[in-house]
Design a protein around this motif. Structure first.
Motif, PDB file in Angstrom:
ATOM      1  N   ASN A   1      41.978 -27.627   8.978  1.00 62.51           N
ATOM      2  CA  ASN A   1      41.966 -27.594  10.440  1.00 62.51           C
ATOM      3  C   ASN A   1      40.583 -27.168  10.917  1.00 62.51           C
ATOM      4  OD1 ASN A   1      42.550 -27.458  13.144  1.00 62.51           O
ATOM      5  ND2 ASN A   1      43.681 -25.536  12.991  1.00 62.51           N
TER       6      ASN A   1
ATOM      7  N   ARG B   1      39.587 -27.179  14.162  1.00 59.06           N
ATOM      8  CA  ARG B   1      39.671 -26.488  15.447  1.00 59.06           C
ATOM      9  C   ARG B   1      40.303 -25.128  15.199  1.00 59.06           C
ATOM     10  NH1 ARG B   1      41.996 -28.077  21.415  1.00 59.06           N
ATOM     11  NH2 ARG B   1      42.718 -25.978  21.917  1.00 59.06           N
ATOM     12  N   ARG B   2      39.711 -24.108  15.798  1.00 60.60           N
ATOM     13  CA  ARG B   2      40.233 -22.749  15.704  1.00 60.60           C
ATOM     14  C   ARG B   2      40.508 -22.256  17.114  1.00 60.60           C
ATOM     15  NH1 ARG B   2      40.074 -20.515  10.214  1.00 60.60           N
ATOM     16  NH2 ARG B   2      39.717 -22.465   9.118  1.00 60.60           N
ATOM     17  N   ASP B   3      41.731 -21.816  17.355  1.00 62.55           N
ATOM     18  CA  ASP B   3      42.135 -21.338  18.674  1.00 62.55           C
ATOM     19  C   ASP B   3      42.190 -19.821  18.720  1.00 62.55           C
ATOM     20  OD1 ASP B   3      43.136 -23.663  20.546  1.00 62.55           O
ATOM     21  OD2 ASP B   3      43.726 -24.205  18.510  1.00 62.55           O
TER      22      ASP B   3
ATOM     23  N   TYR C   1      38.523 -21.698  22.306  1.00 64.34           N
ATOM     24  CA  TYR C   1      38.691 -22.350  21.016  1.00 64.34           C
ATOM     25  C   TYR C   1      37.346 -22.893  20.598  1.00 64.34           C
ATOM     26  CZ  TYR C   1      38.977 -26.915  23.436  1.00 64.34           C
ATOM     27  OH  TYR C   1      38.729 -28.032  24.201  1.00 64.34           O
TER      28      TYR C   1
ATOM     29  N   ARG D   1      35.505 -25.925  18.024  1.00 65.36           N
ATOM     30  CA  ARG D   1      35.695 -27.145  17.246  1.00 65.36           C
ATOM     31  C   ARG D   1      34.326 -27.747  16.994  1.00 65.36           C
ATOM     32  NH1 ARG D   1      34.158 -31.090  20.398  1.00 65.36           N
ATOM     33  NH2 ARG D   1      34.876 -31.324  22.537  1.00 65.36           N
TER      34      ARG D   1
ATOM     35  N   LEU E   1      36.230 -16.455  15.303  1.00 67.50           N
ATOM     36  CA  LEU E   1      36.845 -17.710  14.851  1.00 67.50           C
ATOM     37  C   LEU E   1      35.946 -18.429  13.845  1.00 67.50           C
ATOM     38  CD1 LEU E   1      38.210 -18.941  18.306  1.00 67.50           C
ATOM     39  CD2 LEU E   1      39.591 -18.131  16.371  1.00 67.50           C
TER      40      LEU E   1
ATOM     41  N   ASP F   1      35.985 -16.585  10.544  1.00 66.67           N
ATOM     42  CA  ASP F   1      37.229 -16.874   9.848  1.00 66.67           C
ATOM     43  C   ASP F   1      37.151 -18.234   9.142  1.00 66.67           C
ATOM     44  OD1 ASP F   1      40.056 -16.041   9.304  1.00 66.67           O
ATOM     45  OD2 ASP F   1      40.421 -17.971  10.273  1.00 66.67           O
ATOM     46  N   PHE F   2      36.594 -19.231   9.833  1.00 62.04           N
ATOM     47  CA  PHE F   2      36.413 -20.534   9.189  1.00 62.04           C
ATOM     48  C   PHE F   2      35.514 -20.395   7.960  1.00 62.04           C
ATOM     49  CE2 PHE F   2      33.725 -24.139   8.340  1.00 62.04           C
ATOM     50  CZ  PHE F   2      34.655 -25.137   8.120  1.00 62.04           C
TER      51      PHE F   2
END
Length: 184
Positions: free
Chosen positions: A2, A4-6, A11, A13, A119, A122-123
């Motif tokens: 994924n 995209r991170r919300d 968010y 992307r 975010l 985290d990715f």
């Protein structure tokens, strides 16, 4: 995976070709504000075509796994408000990258940057396959120091004359977060 991170309010992307006009508008409107924090550009005002080329570079870096650049968007309106980039990626034994970011001045102080940086980290530490994310922040940039500290970066030391910013060699505090630190 994924891409995209919300978060709660924003968010992130990967940047798309269709984001060029929004990127151009934010960068152009914030030209004076950003200059304090960035290298002097060869051209003071870049064209829309220049920003289209930057996004093409972003797409290539994604494909080559040498950089991951995300647009930052408000969840409520889908408005583009900033960018966060994971660059200088090295895999192998180091699995490290550097993080950089900017936020439209109109949206500073609302916690959006902190959320977007978290975010992206985290990715990096999950799907990105990295072990460490490094941030370099000028000691006088208290807003950015608050961002990295809130996200969970630890202070590692001072690097003298680290980057040329706005025509002057600036010291930078070095911060990092690793998989061992990551609480997400």
């Amino acid at each position: 995976m994924n891409l995209r991170r919300d978060g709660e309010r924003v968010y992130i992307r990967p940047m798309k070709r269709s984001d060029a006009a929004a990127l151009y508008e934010v960068r152009t409107r914030n030209l004076d504000f950003f200059q304090t924090y960035e290298p002097i550009r060869a051209k003071l005002v870049l064209s829309l075509e220049d920003y289209q080329a930057r996004i093409e570079d972003d797409i290539l870096h994604w494909q080559e796994q040498t950089g991951y650049t995300f647009g930052v968007f408000l969840r409520e309106t889908d408005e583009f408000v900033g960018r966060v980039s994971l660059s200088n990626i090295v895999y192998g034994a180091w699995k490290n990258c550097t993080i950089g970011y900017f936020m439209d001045q109109r949206h500073n102080g609302k916690g959006y940057t902190t959320e977007a940086v978290a975010l992206a980290v985290d990715f990096a530490l999950t799907d990105g396959g990295l072990h460490r994310v490094q941030a370099a922040v000028m000691p006088w940039n208290q807003a950015s120091i608050r961002v990295v500290e809130k996200v969970g970066f630890r202070f590692e030391g001072l690097s003298k004359w680290y980057l040329q910013i706005n025509g002057k060699w600036e010291d930078h505090n070095i911060y990092a977060v690793t998989q061992e630190d990551w609480h997400k």
